[in-house]
Design a protein around this motif. Structure first.
Motif, PDB file in Angstrom:
ATOM      1  N   TYR A   1      -7.543   6.354   1.619  1.00  0.00           N
ATOM      2  CA  TYR A   1      -8.510   7.496   1.171  1.00  0.00           C
ATOM      3  C   TYR A   1      -8.197   8.435  -0.007  1.00  0.00           C
ATOM      4  O   TYR A   1      -8.036   9.600  -0.188  1.00  0.00           O
ATOM      5  N   GLY A   2      -7.540   7.605  -0.986  1.00  0.00           N
ATOM      6  CA  GLY A   2      -7.146   8.535  -2.276  1.00  0.00           C
ATOM      7  C   GLY A   2      -5.947   9.475  -2.153  1.00  0.00           C
ATOM      8  O   GLY A   2      -5.821  10.154  -3.095  1.00  0.00           O
ATOM      9  N   LYS A   3      -5.187   9.424  -0.948  1.00  0.00           N
ATOM     10  CA  LYS A   3      -4.038  10.082  -0.930  1.00  0.00           C
ATOM     11  C   LYS A   3      -3.049   9.664  -0.590  1.00  0.00           C
ATOM     12  O   LYS A   3      -2.976   8.261   0.182  1.00  0.00           O
ATOM     13  N   ALA A   4      -1.712   9.721  -0.677  1.00  0.00           N
ATOM     14  CA  ALA A   4      -0.422   9.313  -0.242  1.00  0.00           C
ATOM     15  C   ALA A   4      -0.209   8.898   1.301  1.00  0.00           C
ATOM     16  O   ALA A   4      -1.056   9.561   2.082  1.00  0.00           O
ATOM     17  N   LEU A   5       0.074   7.922   1.640  1.00  0.00           N
ATOM     18  CA  LEU A   5       0.210   7.417   2.974  1.00  0.00           C
ATOM     19  C   LEU A   5       0.854   8.559   4.147  1.00  0.00           C
ATOM     20  O   LEU A   5       1.886   9.289   3.522  1.00  0.00           O
ATOM     21  N   LEU A   6       0.383   8.789   4.952  1.00  0.00           N
ATOM     22  CA  LEU A   6       0.983   9.399   5.994  1.00  0.00           C
ATOM     23  C   LEU A   6       1.932   8.551   6.735  1.00  0.00           C
ATOM     24  O   LEU A   6       1.807   7.509   7.015  1.00  0.00           O
ATOM     25  N   PRO A   7       3.176   9.466   7.334  1.00  0.00           N
ATOM     26  CA  PRO A   7       4.145   8.538   8.260  1.00  0.00           C
ATOM     27  C   PRO A   7       3.510   7.572   9.208  1.00  0.00           C
ATOM     28  O   PRO A   7       4.137   6.382   9.287  1.00  0.00           O
ATOM     29  N   GLN A   8       2.439   7.879   9.954  1.00  0.00           N
ATOM     30  CA  GLN A   8       1.917   6.881  10.935  1.00  0.00           C
ATOM     31  C   GLN A   8       1.280   6.000  10.193  1.00  0.00           C
ATOM     32  O   GLN A   8       1.171   4.700  11.041  1.00  0.00           O
ATOM     33  N   SER A   9       1.107   5.816   9.067  1.00  0.00           N
ATOM     34  CA  SER A   9       0.373   4.736   8.543  1.00  0.00           C
ATOM     35  C   SER A   9       1.373   3.738   7.765  1.00  0.00           C
ATOM     36  O   SER A   9       0.941   2.676   7.111  1.00  0.00           O
ATOM     37  N   GLY A  10       2.787   4.082   7.974  1.00  0.00           N
ATOM     38  CA  GLY A  10       3.745   3.283   7.177  1.00  0.00           C
ATOM     39  C   GLY A  10       4.382   3.612   5.703  1.00  0.00           C
ATOM     40  O   GLY A  10       5.224   2.767   4.935  1.00  0.00           O
ATOM     41  N   ALA A  11       4.304   5.077   5.638  1.00  0.00           N
ATOM     42  CA  ALA A  11       4.681   5.753   4.469  1.00  0.00           C
ATOM     43  C   ALA A  11       6.312   5.516   4.205  1.00  0.00           C
ATOM     44  O   ALA A  11       6.915   5.398   5.386  1.00  0.00           O
TER      45      ALA A  11
ATOM     46  N   SER B   1       0.819  -1.102  -0.145  1.00  0.00           N
ATOM     47  CA  SER B   1       0.113   0.081   0.059  1.00  0.00           C
ATOM     48  C   SER B   1       0.760   1.301  -0.079  1.00  0.00           C
ATOM     49  O   SER B   1       1.805   1.235   0.815  1.00  0.00           O
ATOM     50  N   THR B   2       0.431   2.311  -0.720  1.00  0.00           N
ATOM     51  CA  THR B   2       1.033   3.406  -0.798  1.00  0.00           C
ATOM     52  C   THR B   2       0.135   4.620  -0.554  1.00  0.00           C
ATOM     53  O   THR B   2       0.640   5.603  -0.407  1.00  0.00           O
ATOM     54  N   GLY B   3      -1.170   4.218  -0.190  1.00  0.00           N
ATOM     55  CA  GLY B   3      -2.124   5.586  -0.008  1.00  0.00           C
ATOM     56  C   GLY B   3      -3.347   4.974   0.884  1.00  0.00           C
ATOM     57  O   GLY B   3      -3.455   3.518   0.821  1.00  0.00           O
TER      58      GLY B   3
END
Ligand SMILES: Nc1nc2c(c(=O)[nH]1)N[C@H]1C(S)=C(S)[C@@H](COP(=O)(O)O)O[C@H]1N2
Ligand SMILES: [Mo]
Length: 316
Positions: free
Chosen positions: A211-221, A207-209
């Motif tokens: 809700y249609g947006k790039a991942l935030l750091p807390q989500s594992g970006a 996964s890279t995102g």
């Protein structure tokens, strides 16, 4: 040894009629609707870290669930990410400035074509939306509209050798940027693993995102694994290394507490954690308790992978 056929596992009503849902929506992307509904709120206008660009057209898949999505706010403010904190509500703030670009994933081991993927390379994989339940081993869950692509697509590019039996994943090791890695409580970096056939299953995505947006750091970006039929700890964040190997990898959790955390870690309401029941789960944001499903509701897709294991081994 209790052996169960996939068809015996979960009563039919536990499955969602995905086609009916898609028909009812009359729309490709469910998260796009929710996004539209909350446009104008601060969460959607926050500047995104530079990472994989999420395309405007999203290929929907038949995995949409007829369950309300967990809010973006909850998904990005209630996180397990021990490299930042063991306090789920503190992770977002502590991870805010974590640099997610440039980034590289080295893919090697027992492969014919080892390769390093940078963010541009990852963006070349056609990105899809996948709405999945995430079931944490701690008995809470969310419904998350991920953006990503099948892990199998990346693995095929490196051409695994026939003696490769497992895939081993590694999170970035950088105690300056990931302060939790200074703790001696765990053996860092975070490691996870899958059997090759599990990794090749279409449900397993990088996964890279969301809700249609790039991942935030807390989500594992900028890139993390999502394996929806397994407890959340298998879905390793901020991956820098993927190796095809012959031996079963020892994950961070197996090394830390082997009697509580297994390699397979398939969601199973019948195998309790040593300290709590796994029969039900709390859906974050809804305050509702619901029954936990075999393989987190994905038995149709994955139960056949485990026909040779008994029910307890589905977890350990
Ligand atoms: N590197 C790393 N990956 C990780 C974790 C972690 O602490 N470090 N926590 C895991 C656990 S226990 C869960 S439930 C999920 C949580 O993902 P989320 O914060 O995006 O909901 O990430 C998993 N991946
Ligand atoms: Mo978890």
């Amino acid at each position: 040894m209790v052996k169960v056929k996939p068809s015996e596992i979960t009563p039919e009503h536990h499955y969602l009629s995905r086609r009916e849902f898609l028909k009812g929506m009359g729309i490709v992307s469910a998260s796009a609707m929710v996004l539209a509904a909350c446009r104008g709120q601060s969460v959607t206008s926050t500047a995104m870290p530079s990472a994989v660009k999420v395309p405007s057209t999203i290929t929907s898949t038949p995995k949409e669930l007829n369950e309300p999505l967990t809010s973006f706010e909850a998904i990005t403010n209630y996180n397990n990410y021990y490299e930042f904190s063991i306090n789920k509500e503190a992770v977002a703030r502590l991870a805010k400035d974590f640099p997610t670009s440039p980034w590289k994933i080295d893919v090697g081991g027992l492969v014919n074509n080892p390769k390093t993927f940078d963010l541009d390379d990852l963006a070349k994989f056609s990105q899809q939306e996948r709405i999945y339940r995430l079931r944490c081993v701690e008995a809470w869950s969310m419904v998350i509209p991920w953006i990503g692509f099948p892990l199998a697509k990346l693995l095929k590019e490196v051409e695994p050798m026939s003696n490769a039996k497992y895939v081993r994943f590694e999170t970035l090791y950088d105690p300056d940027q990931l302060p939790g890695q200074n703790s001696r409580a765990y053996e860092w970096p975070y490691i996870e693993g899958l059997r090759v056939d599990e990794a090749m299953n279409d449900l397993a995505i990088l996964s890279t995102g969301l809700y249609g947006k790039a991942l935030l750091p807390q989500s594992g970006a900028p890139v993390r694994l999502v394996v929806p039929w397994k407890y959340g700890f298998k879905s390793i964040k901020s991956i820098v290394k993927i190796d095809l190997v012959e031996e079963m990898p020892v994950s961070l959790w197996m090394a830390a507490i082997p009697q509580e955390y297994g390699f397979y870690a398939n969601v199973n309401p019948e195998v309790d954690h040593r300290r709590w029941s796994q029969a039900t789960e709390r859906r974050i944001g809804e305050g509702k308790r619901m029954d936990t499903l075999f393989f987190n509701g994905y038995a149709d897709e994955v139960a056949s992978l485990y026909e040779d294991l008994d029910r307890r081994e589905w977890y350990y």
